[in-house]
Every structure is written in C-alpha cells, then in structure tokens.
Enzyme design. Structure first.
Site, PDB file in Angstrom:
ATOM      1  N   HIS A   8     -14.087   9.931  -0.894  1.00 21.32           N
ATOM      2  CA  HIS A   8     -13.495   9.506   0.369  1.00 21.32           C
ATOM      3  C   HIS A   8     -13.655   8.022   0.587  1.00 21.32           C
ATOM      4  O   HIS A   8     -13.843   7.622   1.655  1.00 21.32           O
ATOM      5  CB  HIS A   8     -13.882  10.277   1.601  1.00 21.32           C
ATOM      6  CG  HIS A   8     -12.995  10.462   2.690  1.00 21.32           C
ATOM      7  ND1 HIS A   8     -12.462  11.633   3.052  1.00 21.32           N
ATOM      8  CD2 HIS A   8     -12.565   9.636   3.695  1.00 21.32           C
ATOM      9  CE1 HIS A   8     -11.469  11.435   3.863  1.00 21.32           C
ATOM     10  NE2 HIS A   8     -11.553  10.343   4.430  1.00 21.32           N
ATOM     11  N   SER A  36      -1.010  11.275   5.021  1.00 24.50           N
ATOM     12  CA  SER A  36      -1.887  12.111   5.692  1.00 24.50           C
ATOM     13  C   SER A  36      -1.517  12.828   6.940  1.00 24.50           C
ATOM     14  O   SER A  36      -0.711  12.492   7.558  1.00 24.50           O
ATOM     15  CB  SER A  36      -3.085  10.785   6.485  1.00 24.50           C
ATOM     16  OG  SER A  36      -3.870  11.419   7.348  1.00 24.50           O
ATOM     17  N   THR A  76      -7.959  18.183   1.925  1.00 25.28           N
ATOM     18  CA  THR A  76      -8.950  17.420   1.819  1.00 25.28           C
ATOM     19  C   THR A  76     -10.116  18.035   2.335  1.00 25.28           C
ATOM     20  O   THR A  76     -10.141  18.708   3.557  1.00 25.28           O
ATOM     21  CB  THR A  76      -8.836  16.160   2.821  1.00 25.28           C
ATOM     22  OG1 THR A  76      -7.883  15.568   2.129  1.00 25.28           O
ATOM     23  CG2 THR A  76      -9.952  15.224   2.766  1.00 25.28           C
ATOM     24  N   ARG A 108     -16.755   7.192   2.596  1.00 27.45           N
ATOM     25  CA  ARG A 108     -16.661   7.120   4.050  1.00 27.45           C
ATOM     26  C   ARG A 108     -17.319   8.573   4.543  1.00 27.45           C
ATOM     27  O   ARG A 108     -17.507   8.663   5.705  1.00 27.45           O
ATOM     28  CB  ARG A 108     -15.195   7.096   4.621  1.00 27.45           C
ATOM     29  CG  ARG A 108     -14.580   5.787   3.974  1.00 27.45           C
ATOM     30  CD  ARG A 108     -13.142   5.602   4.213  1.00 27.45           C
ATOM     31  NE  ARG A 108     -12.500   5.760   5.673  1.00 27.45           N
ATOM     32  CZ  ARG A 108     -12.540   4.969   6.292  1.00 27.45           C
ATOM     33  NH1 ARG A 108     -12.952   3.737   6.018  1.00 27.45           N
ATOM     34  NH2 ARG A 108     -12.038   5.025   7.459  1.00 27.45           N
ATOM     35  N   GLN A 154      -0.932  15.558   2.525  1.00 25.80           N
ATOM     36  CA  GLN A 154      -2.294  15.833   2.812  1.00 25.80           C
ATOM     37  C   GLN A 154      -2.729  16.575   3.957  1.00 25.80           C
ATOM     38  O   GLN A 154      -2.487  16.253   5.040  1.00 25.80           O
ATOM     39  CB  GLN A 154      -3.105  14.350   2.775  1.00 25.80           C
ATOM     40  CG  GLN A 154      -4.655  14.943   2.771  1.00 25.80           C
ATOM     41  CD  GLN A 154      -5.110  14.511   4.349  1.00 25.80           C
ATOM     42  OE1 GLN A 154      -4.414  13.664   5.067  1.00 25.80           O
ATOM     43  NE2 GLN A 154      -6.124  15.264   4.592  1.00 25.80           N
ATOM     44  N   ARG A 212      -9.780  -0.736  -7.649  1.00 27.49           N
ATOM     45  CA  ARG A 212      -9.289  -2.107  -6.856  1.00 27.49           C
ATOM     46  C   ARG A 212      -8.342  -2.766  -7.895  1.00 27.49           C
ATOM     47  O   ARG A 212      -7.590  -3.852  -7.229  1.00 27.49           O
ATOM     48  CB  ARG A 212     -10.447  -2.967  -6.531  1.00 27.49           C
ATOM     49  CG  ARG A 212     -11.423  -2.674  -5.530  1.00 27.49           C
ATOM     50  CD  ARG A 212     -10.648  -2.485  -3.957  1.00 27.49           C
ATOM     51  NE  ARG A 212     -11.358  -1.797  -3.182  1.00 27.49           N
ATOM     52  CZ  ARG A 212     -11.451  -0.632  -2.737  1.00 27.49           C
ATOM     53  NH1 ARG A 212     -10.674   0.372  -3.541  1.00 27.49           N
ATOM     54  NH2 ARG A 212     -12.385   0.087  -1.836  1.00 27.49           N
ATOM     55  N   LYS A 226      -8.737  17.980  -2.694  1.00 25.29           N
ATOM     56  CA  LYS A 226      -9.409  16.561  -2.717  1.00 25.29           C
ATOM     57  C   LYS A 226     -10.560  16.302  -2.129  1.00 25.29           C
ATOM     58  O   LYS A 226     -11.060  17.003  -1.068  1.00 25.29           O
ATOM     59  CB  LYS A 226      -8.557  15.746  -1.748  1.00 25.29           C
ATOM     60  CG  LYS A 226      -8.984  14.024  -1.739  1.00 25.29           C
ATOM     61  CD  LYS A 226      -7.498  13.305  -1.065  1.00 25.29           C
ATOM     62  CE  LYS A 226      -8.041  11.948  -0.717  1.00 25.29           C
ATOM     63  NZ  LYS A 226      -8.883  11.479   0.236  1.00 25.29           N
ATOM     64  N   TYR A 248      -5.677  18.001   6.525  1.00 26.16           N
ATOM     65  CA  TYR A 248      -7.004  18.322   7.049  1.00 26.16           C
ATOM     66  C   TYR A 248      -6.842  19.642   7.702  1.00 26.16           C
ATOM     67  O   TYR A 248      -5.893  20.190   8.353  1.00 26.16           O
ATOM     68  CB  TYR A 248      -7.353  17.416   7.973  1.00 26.16           C
ATOM     69  CG  TYR A 248      -7.929  16.131   7.499  1.00 26.16           C
ATOM     70  CD1 TYR A 248      -8.919  16.105   6.720  1.00 26.16           C
ATOM     71  CD2 TYR A 248      -7.414  14.839   8.064  1.00 26.16           C
ATOM     72  CE1 TYR A 248      -9.415  14.855   6.119  1.00 26.16           C
ATOM     73  CE2 TYR A 248      -7.935  13.750   7.807  1.00 26.16           C
ATOM     74  CZ  TYR A 248      -8.852  13.732   6.893  1.00 26.16           C
ATOM     75  OH  TYR A 248      -9.384  12.260   6.278  1.00 26.16           O
TER      76      TYR A 248
END
Ligand code: FNR
Length: 380
Positions: A275, A119, A169, A278, A141, A310, A251, A143
């Site tokens: 996300h 990130s 993202t 979120r 990634q 999961r 993304k 932002y």
C-alpha cells in the site's frame, strides 16, 4: 527526442521529469492536510523508504549487441492486449488533489490505453468515471464492506459500468497509524469531499436513518463503520467469486503462503504491495517480497506489483523480479495535483518513455524479456 526538439524553440516541459521534484512541488503547493495525506505513510515512514531502498539495491546489468532497434512494450493481461505493462493504481478521494479528480486521471489513462483502477473510495461515482473513459479498459477496486448488500450493490454497479476486473484490497481492514494525518486531525472523507461512490449507493443510503444531505456526520460515521471488515477470512472469498464473473485480483499480498491461498481460492491474480508503505509500519519492502510471491504463484496467478515505482527502471526491475505488470501510485496523483489531466499524461508518458529506453539500453526488445539474471543485488 520530442522534448529536446521542442526545446530548440525555447519550450520546456511544464512539470519536472524527476519524480522527487514532483513530490517537492506537491509539498509546497498543496495544503498541509492534502499533501500530508498523499505523501505520508504509516509510522515513521520506514516502509515507504524501504520500498525505495529495495528497488534501488537491485541494479540492472545491461547486455550489448542484441538488436533493440524495434521494440514493443505491449503484452497480454487478463485476456486483453495492453500497450504497456502499466496501470494506474486505485487512489481514493482524488478531489483533494485536483477538482477534476478521478475523471481527469481516468481520461489521461484512457488516452494512452493504460488501464485505470478506480478506488471504491473515489470522490466521483463510478458510473461518471466510466462515462469519461468510453470503452477504455477499467478495473474496480473494492474495500470489502461489512454490509453484504453494499458489497453486492458495488459489484453489480461496477459490472454494469464496464469495469472488467475486480481488485480486492486486503491490507486495509483498518486504517493504519499515520502521523502526518493524525497531527493535522485530517481524514479526507470528513473534509467536505466525501466518498461519492458510497454516498450515491442505494444500498448504502438504505442503511442511513436520515438522508446524507440532512445528516452528513451520521453518513460519514456509517461509512467509517462499514468501509472495511477486519473479520474476513479466506473462505469469505467464495462470496466474491459468486458475485463477480470476471478476473479477481487480491491486492496487498506479501507472503508466499497467501499467494498459494489465493490460487487455491480460485483467484486470478495478486498485487504484491504494501500500500505504498501506508499500512503496516515496519513491513517488508514490496520489492523484497516479490520474488517469493512470484515463485509461489507459478503459472497459477498473474502477479502484479506496486509500492515504490517511480521511474522506468523501477518498472524494469519489477518485471525482472517476476511481475507481469506494475501499478503506479503516488506519481500520477502528484501529476494530477500539479496540472490536472495533462499532469497525469506527463507522468504516464515519462515512465513509459523511460521504460522503453531502459529496456533498449539494457539489451531487451520487450517487457517479457528481463529476468532475475539481468539484475544483481548490491550488498548493504
Ligand atoms: C492509496 N492506495 C489505495 N489503495 C487502494 O486499494 N484503494 C485506495 O483507495 C487507495 N487510496 C490511496 C490513497 C493515496 C493518497 C495513496 C498514496 C495510495 C494505495 C495505492 O493503490 C498503491 O498501492 C500505492 O500508492 C503504491 O505505492 P506508491 O506507488 O504510491 O509508492
């Protein structure tokens, strides 16, 4: 059988195999702020629940007598051979999960050959994470910062540090309404762990009136004002194409028209993702968006998937619905929080072992084999 054989001498695994038990342990052991941030979601949590419900509604229809004695989970992605259709999703500020933070997660991924997506909001500078990984596969990634110089600096640093693909993202032009964080007045950037990736960046520091060390609050405000840009539109992608010569993956794509726009803009792939529930409260479940995006992408884009994965059977379902590979989010963060690098390793191994078993028991010898005909959808 390794776990059962160890069990003969009384040894049982340090962490549970069931991901919902991992989450319960994180809830118990971490403080309300960090646990709420990691586990929490937007609004009432309905999107996060919908992610799980959508995956659960798809049921696998196993096939028999198809020779699954030899299986191979490996495949090609962005021109590289990967051991399995799995990577670790970008998750910011991992210091709130464990002091070993991003380097521990990255080392666990590297040891299994699983790509790690770092990130841009990491609590460790990207160069230090790269060092921890040697020459293992890593992706960066972004932002997309408002400040062009910071964007350019991030891309140059990531390139120099050996990150081979860029994940941009798009679903976080603003932080969403997250009740658990609001109730605790908790935003990890502000609570001592910061975002070392920004604070160590020369272009970011050049925009500050005083050094980070002298006026931390001003640095945090500067970060909040520029970490993402709600003013961007599709033509702006040309800037990224110009400054990044490797694969670019968008993304947070959920609409088939956005997948077409991504292909038209010369992008290489998309991650179908909300996300982890979120961002947009009430958003479509990621698994329900996947078939439409995969159809729109055709062979123009590599389609990846996250949000709600999961277990191994979740991975199987995403592959059958059109994803080439999946990103794993919260489960590895829970592993990290509970047992550092070993905890991340436990989670990666568990998901991959279960994927291997699910494929075999359903009559498939490799991850490219499952398709829509191997699933049925339960009526509500
Ligand atoms: C995230 N996610 C995320 N995504 C991103 O692009 N950059 C980031 O910094 C973060 N940070 C982050 C923090 C935490 C605590 C979580 C749980 C998630 C989203 C992440 O990459 C991924 O899309 C979701 O986690 C996938 O959903 P699951 O697997 O958690 O359900």
């Amino acid at each position: 059988y390794e776990i059962y054989l160890n069990g003969l001498s009384g040894a049982v695994p340090r962490l549970p195999a069931d991901p919902s038990r991992l989450e319960a342990l994180v809830e118990q052991r971490l403080g309300a702020g960090p646990a709420g941030y990691m586990i929490g979601a937007a609004g009432t949590g309905s999107t996060a629940r919908a992610n799980r419900a959508a995956l659960d509604r798809w049921r696998i229809v196993p096939r028999m007598l198809r020779d699954v004695a030899e299986r191979d989970l490996s495949g090609e992605l962005f021109g590289r051979r990967l051991p399995a259709p799995l990577a670790l999703a970008p998750v910011g500020i991992l210091k709130i999960a464990h002091p070993d933070a991003e380097p521990a997660a990255a080392r666990a991924a590297a040891a299994r050959g699983v790509p790690y997506v770092l990130s841009s909001a990491s609590s460790t500078p990207m160069e230090r994470v790269a060092e921890a990984m040697g020459d293992a596969e890593r992706w960066f990634q972004l932002y997309w910062p408002k400040d062009r110089e910071v964007a350019r600096s991030f891309l140059a640093r990531a390139r120099a540090a050996g990150y081979s693909a860029l994940f941009v993202t798009l679903d976080t032009p603003l932080l969403s309404w997250r009740p658990r964080d609001l109730d605790q007045a908790y935003l990890p950037f502000l609570h001592g762990v910061g975002t070392a990736n920004y604070f160590s960046d020369p272009a970011f520091r050049a925009g500050l009136a005083k050094p980070v060390e002298e006026d931390r609050e001003a640095a945090v405000r500067h970060f909040l004002g520029m970490f993402s840009d709600a003013g961007k539109t599709w033509p702006d992608l040309a800037f990224l194409r110009e400054h990044w010569d490797g694969p670019i993956v968008l993304k947070g794509v959920l609409h088939p028209d956005d997948a077409r726009a991504a292909a038209d803009a010369g992008m290489d792939g998309v991650v179908v993702s909300n996300h982890g529930g979120r961002q947009v409260a009430g958003a479509v479940a990621a698994a329900d968006a996947l078939p439409g995006v995969a159809a729109a992408a055709g062979d123009r884009l590599t389609v990846l998937f996250d949000s709600g994965i999961r277990t191994g059977d979740d991975v199987f379902k995403a592959l059958a619905l059109g994803a080439r590979a999946v990103l794993l989010g919260r489960p590895y963060v829970y592993g990290l929080a509970l047992d550092g690098q070993a905890g991340v390793d436990h989670v990666i191994r568990s998901v991959l072992a279960e994927l291997d078993l699910t494929l075999a028991l359903s009559g498939h010898a490799d991850p490219a084999s499952p398709g829509p005909a191997d699933l049925v959808r339960e009526a509500l």
